[in-house]
Design an enzyme around this catalytic site. Sequence first.
Site, PDB file in Angstrom:
ATOM      1  N   TYR A 279       0.854  -1.180   0.000  1.00  0.00           N
ATOM      2  CA  TYR A 279       0.000   0.000   0.000  1.00  0.00           C
ATOM      3  C   TYR A 279       0.892   1.234   0.000  1.00  0.00           C
ATOM      4  CZ  TYR A 279      -3.577   3.386   1.456  1.00  0.00           C
ATOM      5  OH  TYR A 279      -4.433   4.462   1.527  1.00  0.00           O
TER       6      TYR A 279
ATOM      7  N   ASP B  95       9.314   2.895   0.348  1.00  0.00           N
ATOM      8  CA  ASP B  95       8.224   3.538   1.074  1.00  0.00           C
ATOM      9  C   ASP B  95       8.382   3.149   2.542  1.00  0.00           C
ATOM     10  OD1 ASP B  95       5.944   4.413   2.250  1.00  0.00           O
ATOM     11  OD2 ASP B  95       4.566   3.634   0.732  1.00  0.00           O
TER      12      ASP B  95
ATOM     13  N   LYS C  67       3.550   8.895   9.170  1.00  0.00           N
ATOM     14  CA  LYS C  67       3.335   8.266  10.493  1.00  0.00           C
ATOM     15  C   LYS C  67       4.332   8.751  11.566  1.00  0.00           C
ATOM     16  CE  LYS C  67       0.497   4.784   8.402  1.00  0.00           C
ATOM     17  NZ  LYS C  67       0.582   4.080   7.150  1.00  0.00           N
TER      18      LYS C  67
HETATM   19  C1  LIG Z   1      -0.006   4.560   5.752  1.00  0.00           C
HETATM   20  C2  LIG Z   1       0.810   4.331   4.565  1.00  0.00           C
HETATM   21  C3  LIG Z   1       0.798   5.217   3.473  1.00  0.00           C
HETATM   22  C4  LIG Z   1      -0.190   6.347   3.373  1.00  0.00           C
HETATM   23  O1  LIG Z   1      -0.008   7.294   4.369  1.00  0.00           O
HETATM   24  P1  LIG Z   1      -1.234   8.287   4.709  1.00  0.00           P
HETATM   25  O2  LIG Z   1      -0.638   9.213   5.712  1.00  0.00           O
HETATM   26  O3  LIG Z   1      -2.323   7.421   5.252  1.00  0.00           O
HETATM   27  O4  LIG Z   1      -1.617   8.957   3.465  1.00  0.00           O
HETATM   28  C5  LIG Z   1       1.706   5.014   2.439  1.00  0.00           C
HETATM   29  N1  LIG Z   1       2.571   4.006   2.464  1.00  0.00           N
HETATM   30  C6  LIG Z   1       2.616   3.125   3.504  1.00  0.00           C
HETATM   31  C7  LIG Z   1       3.634   2.040   3.481  1.00  0.00           C
HETATM   32  C8  LIG Z   1       1.723   3.248   4.564  1.00  0.00           C
HETATM   33  O5  LIG Z   1       1.731   2.349   5.543  1.00  0.00           O
END
Ligand SMILES: *Cc1c(COP(=O)(O)O)cnc(C)c1O
Length: 426
Positions: free
Chosen positions: A142, A237, A265
Amino acid sequence: MTRSEQLFERAVKRIPGGVNSPVRAYGAIGEAPRFIEKADGCYIYDVDGNRYIDYIDSWGPMILGHNFPAVKESVIKACENGLSFGCATEIEVEMAEFICENIPHIDMIRMVNSGTEAVMSAVRAARGFTGKNKIIKFAGCYHGHSDAMLVSAGSGVMTSGVPDSAGVPKGCTEDTMTAVYNDLSSVEELLSQADGQTAAVIVEPVGANMGVVLPKEGFLKGLRALCDKYGALLIFDEVITGFRLAFGGAAEYFGVKPDLVTYGKIIGAGMPVGAYGGRKEIMEMISPVGSVYQAGTLSGNPIAMSAGLTQLKYLHAHPEVYKGLEEKGEKLYGGMKKILEEAGLSYQINHISSLASLFFTEKEVVDYQSAKTSNTEAFAEYFKGMLSMGIHMAPSQFEAMFLSDAHTDEAIEKTLDAVKKYFSQK
Ligand SMILES: *Cc1c(COP(=O)(O)O)cnc(C)c1O
């Protein structure tokens, strides 16, 4: 009716699904979500006065526990000076310097407001820099909800039963190719098929949105080598793994150097922050220096920067936090493994440091396909059982458990007791 149920009844009338992000709904569970009033340390309290040991930790940001005193104080102090200026501030410089000076693969960094924005912008930078359009992502990873990334995505996309989103025109995803996690040959096949037109390979260095899926030995190094061979950039990511597996994230933990990194995060300590950074020559493509446009009215917001920088400085000054998370992870997740073994159950637990998932499948989980062999009904039952014993986890089979530095031995033991009780009734 509980207060949570009452609030949910009101919420669904005015907010789609009653929630502002789908993973919060107990859709896979078939109940009203618990509405939360407050949280402290490793505990979270709902509006009905129930206390739970929290393993969501706001999906990661609360690595030091909820309501961490230094972070809270920094926010209150920053508020005294005004909430936003839309102009350059000193703390943005401090944040950028702190990250670049302490993470060797980042020369320059740009702040945004979410992980979604970070990824969307990093992909644009990669395309701008390479002059190529194609992107390779992995099934089950994701990367936020921007159009180009909503292909075989994990997290809420997995449980909603909608493999890809409506409202995303084909044109937006036709340059997105999907490879199999932990399968280098699937990547090489796409790279060769794209015939030198791949701008970047983007990966969650530890998959954490199809449940936790660890990279096999050599997978990340192999991606680095393939990217170099085919002239593509490697984007990690690190929205979940950044500042969590180590201060330098998965890149440091596994010793693999990406060209670009995305954060979210933990970097905001609970405030809406994201960031992307990496090699200077790529980052200098970004507006107003270069020709890749990217902007944000509230980016680098002083309150958010105060919270985030305070947390990052604490983490950097206390490397024992990372050792502690390894130990807590071993204690909790290792303990869960033992309980399952003793109960004669061969469900899978994937675990690295503070992250883990218990998959209700007997198959080894190494990618999206194997994660999907999980029995989500068995998970839903387990989730409800644990919640009734005061353990708050993500209401989905395909999310991680997050330990924080604030999880005490007592809380971990109480959690293990609950797991034991649940499976002994099976
Ligand atoms: C949570 C998440 C996102 C998206 O971040 P948001 O702040 O919810 O837009 C992107 N990549 C990873 C790996 C994530 O866990």
